[in-house]
Structures are given as C-alpha cells and as structure tokens.
Design an enzyme around this catalytic site. Structure first.
Site, PDB file in Angstrom:
ATOM      1  NE  ARG A  58      13.471  10.095 -36.414  1.00 48.16           N
ATOM      2  CZ  ARG A  58      13.745  10.182 -35.107  1.00 48.16           C
ATOM      3  NH1 ARG A  58      12.767  10.327 -34.226  1.00 48.16           N
ATOM      4  NH2 ARG A  58      14.987  10.132 -34.672  1.00 48.16           N
ATOM      5  CE1 TYR A 110     -10.189   5.515 -44.861  1.00 49.51           C
ATOM      6  CE2 TYR A 110      -8.585   4.843 -43.223  1.00 49.51           C
ATOM      7  CZ  TYR A 110      -8.944   5.036 -44.541  1.00 49.51           C
ATOM      8  OH  TYR A 110      -8.052   4.746 -45.529  1.00 49.51           O
ATOM      9  CG  ASP A 182     -11.610  11.757 -39.032  1.00 45.62           C
ATOM     10  OD1 ASP A 182     -11.546  12.698 -39.843  1.00 45.62           O
ATOM     11  OD2 ASP A 182     -11.137  10.634 -39.258  1.00 45.62           O
ATOM     12  CE  LYS A 207      -8.791   9.990 -47.657  1.00 47.60           C
ATOM     13  NZ  LYS A 207      -9.333   9.482 -46.415  1.00 47.60           N
TER      14      LYS A 207
END
Ligand SMILES: *Cc1c(COP(=O)(O)O)cnc(C)c1O
Length: 393
Positions: A58, A110, A182, A207
C-alpha cells in the site's frame, strides 16, 4: 543502452525494467502485500528511509510498482512518478497535497474532476474556481485570491479545445502557483507537459497508457520534491494500484508508441474523410488545419491523438440514429483502447449540465465523440459512412 537519452519508444520498452536474477526479460509480478527482513535493524533502515527497499504494497514499496513508476517517470521526462488505483485517485491526492489554498480549473474537464472540485472539495472548504478556455484573462484574479494550483486538460473533452501549456504555466508561476496538466487525451507520445513548463502531468492510465480497456489506474509525474508531499496522501487515502494491475500496465506501456502513433494516423484519416461527408456539419480535431486550436496544437503536440468529435447534420435524433447504426464503434464511455468507441456528450459526460451550460461550453446535442482504436481506418470510415447514410446532406 546508448549514453544519450534513449528515444521514447526505447524508453517504453526498457525504462524502469528491473534486472531479474532468473533472467526474465521484463519485471516479474510481485503479488505480495508485505516483504520480510533478515533483522529488525534491516527493517528499520527501510522504514526510516536510510536504505531503499520493499516493505508494504500500500505504500508503493513493491518492486513491480516501483519499476512501473520508473518507466512512467521516464516517459514524461519527469524526476519521479507515483501510480494510483485510478485517474481520479491521482487527481484527488494531487488536489489535497497541493491545492488546499484553491484550485483554478481551466476549460472543460472530466466529469469526475468537476464533481470532485465543485462538491467534495467544496464541502471541505477548498475553493475551486472555473474558467472557460476563452476566459484566460480572468486567471490572474483567482491567483491573486491565493489559488495554489492551476489544473487543466488539453486537448479537452469533448470539443478538443487546445490550451497553451507554456502560456498558462508562465502566468501561474508569476504568482507562485503550481500547474498540473491532465495529459490523458494526448499521452506522453503526443505532448510533454513538463517540458512545456507545467509542474505536474496527471493521467487516467485507464485510457491510452493501459490501452486495452482492461485496467483502471492513474499516474502523477513531476519533480521528486513536489511529489514527496503527495506520498502520505496516497498512502493514507489508501489509493495504491494493485501489483497485478501494475504489471499489466507495464506490459501495455511497452507498446504505447506503436498504438498511439497508429491511433493518431487513423483519427486524422477519419477526420479528413468525415470533413468531406455531406451528413457531417463539423469535425473537431486538433490535427485539421482549419481547427481553431491547430496552431497551438502544432506548437506543443507532436501528434494529435485518437479522439475526434463530429457534429452530425440535423439534430439530436439524427445523431442518435447514426450512433445506434454503428457496428464497429461500440457505444461506451471511455477512450484510448484498441477498440473504437462512440459516445454522445449530451447523454454521457455532459448529461448532468443544463442546456444553457452546455451551450456556453460549445457542446451541442448532435455531437458524437469517437475514440478510434486499432482497427483498419478504411473499415472505420466505412462504418461511419453506412451509419450516416440517410442523414440529409
Ligand atoms: C477517464 C478520465 C479521468 C478519470 O480517470 P479514471 O481512471 O476513470 O479514474 C480523468 N481525466 C480524464 C481526461 C479522463 O478521460
């Protein structure tokens, strides 16, 4: 490897890959949550940062994840990269770490990003300011209010608006604010935000980086110093990528340049063909010479991406009929995969906005967004032509 910085395709294949003692040509999958130590002193060396080492997945201290991060940093020409379990997780950690004094979001973004900024962060009293790409003269006022982070996508969804990374970075830096781009739509193959002056590149690796519509992941690249502040947010929000996903993403990255360069070429061919079609009112694609953002795109991009938007002649009903007739393009949100996808902004990404707000953002009811995959361009064009058949020219 040669002494000079290897090219992007070479970095995609080789950067970050660990030397496996058994001779595996690529980094093995460490499907492990924790790592053991020979002694308590050895463990403390890693916990207290005196020695690098694997510790707990983690935290990102897992060899598969670290190798992926080295590759991703090399692809964006960054000092460092952190990976996350999604693009939204990467954005959230970035906003918490560097945007608490205020975030200016420029242009369309987005849907999840807009909701996070305007709802969840607003609930925590983190100010978010919104400007259209055509309202850049308003940026200074928000920076004077103390906004610490400027965030934008380029090209944007779904109008493919191109924002000038160097210009916006220059304005933000005058006020001591940081800039995050982004870079999901362009990918590192087509656009280098950090070299153009931004402080961070952030990705939905779901993506183009993943590229096969089979993994959800995110990434943030920047200087080691600026990323250090993001570390504890990622660690304690628990937004780590799974090692198996990291391994799959690494496999995808080895073919990134080949995929994206083909998608660039196919999207351009589709755009040019659709521009000539009597059933299409307008084609939005940064690679078309008469597209408003073309000059800026040419200056800051080396390819124009695999997403384009058509405005179908007629109205909403005509666009829906065309979309429903497509056979090769699947009706699905998302983009960047090997298979071609189609969506209508009015029914998906921008469904939640009022008609007036959509109009203000230049989004019409007959817009159809295409993400071209790796099928033959001729087949995709034929599919679009049969679907457009019967639409009055
Ligand atoms: C999909 C997307 C996101 C969100 O990414 P997830 O991996 O779905 O969390 C953020 N920005 C852009 C531009 C996207 O297309």
């Amino acid at each position: 490897m040669p002494n000079k910085e290897p090219g992007l395709a070479t970095r995609c294949v080789h950067a970050g890959e660990m030397q496996d003692p058994h001779g595996s040509p690529h980094t093995p999958l460490y499907q492990t949550t924790t790592f053991k130590f020979a002694s308590s002193a050895d463990l403390l060396d890693v916990v207290e940062g005196r020695k690098p080492g694997s510790l707990y997945t983690r935290y990102g201290l897992n060899p598969t994840i670290r190798a992926l991060e080295e590759k991703l940093a090399a692809l964006e020409g960054a000092e460092a990269a952190w990976v996350f379990c999604s693009g939204m997780a990467a954005e959230a950690a970035l906003f918490f770490a560097h945007g608490r004094k205020g975030i200016v979001c420029i242009g369309d973004a987005y849907g999840g990003t807009l909701e996070l900024l305007s709802s969840q962060l607003n609930d925590l009293n983190i100010p978010a300011y919104f400007l259209l790409g055509s309202e850049l003269e308003g940026l200074k006022a928000y920076l004077e209010l103390g906004a610490s982070l400027v965030f934008f996508e380029t090209p944007t969804n779904p109008t493919l608006e191109v924002l000038d990374i160097a210009r916006i970075s220059g304005i933000a830096h005058e006020y001591g604010a940081l800039v995050a781009v982004d870079n999901t739509f362009a990918s590192p193959v087509n656009q280098p935000p950090l070299a153009l002056g931004a402080d961070f590149a952030v990705h939905s690796a779901t993506k183009y980086l993943g590229g096969h519509s089979d993994i959800t992941a995110g990434a943030l690249m920047g200087s080691a110093h600026l990323l250090a502040t993001v570390w504890n947010w990622r660690k304690n929000l628990g937004s780590m990528i799974a090692p198996e996903t990291a391994s799959l993403l690494m496999r995808s990255l080895r073919t990134l340049t080949v995929r994206v360069e083909r998608q660039n070429a196919t999207a351009l061919a589709v755009a040019q063909s659709m521009q000539r079609h009597p059933g299409v009112a307008r084609v939005l694609y940064p690679g078309l010479p008469d597209f408003p953002g073309h000059a800026t795109a040419k200056a800051q991009m080396s390819g124009f991406g695999g997403v384009l938007t058509l405005e179908v002649k007629g109205g909403y009903e005509d666009a829906v009929r065309m979309v429903d007739r497509l056979k090769l393009f699947a009706i699905a949100p998302s983009l960047g995969g090997v298979e071609s996808l189609v969506t209508m902004p009015v029914t998906t990404t921008h469904h939640g906005l009022s008609a007036e707000e959509r109009a203000r953002r230049g989004i019409s009811d007959s817009m159809v967004r295409l993400s071209v995959g790796l099928e033959d361009a001729a087949d995709l064009i034929e599919d679009l032509e049969q679907a457009l058949g019967g639409i009055p020219g």
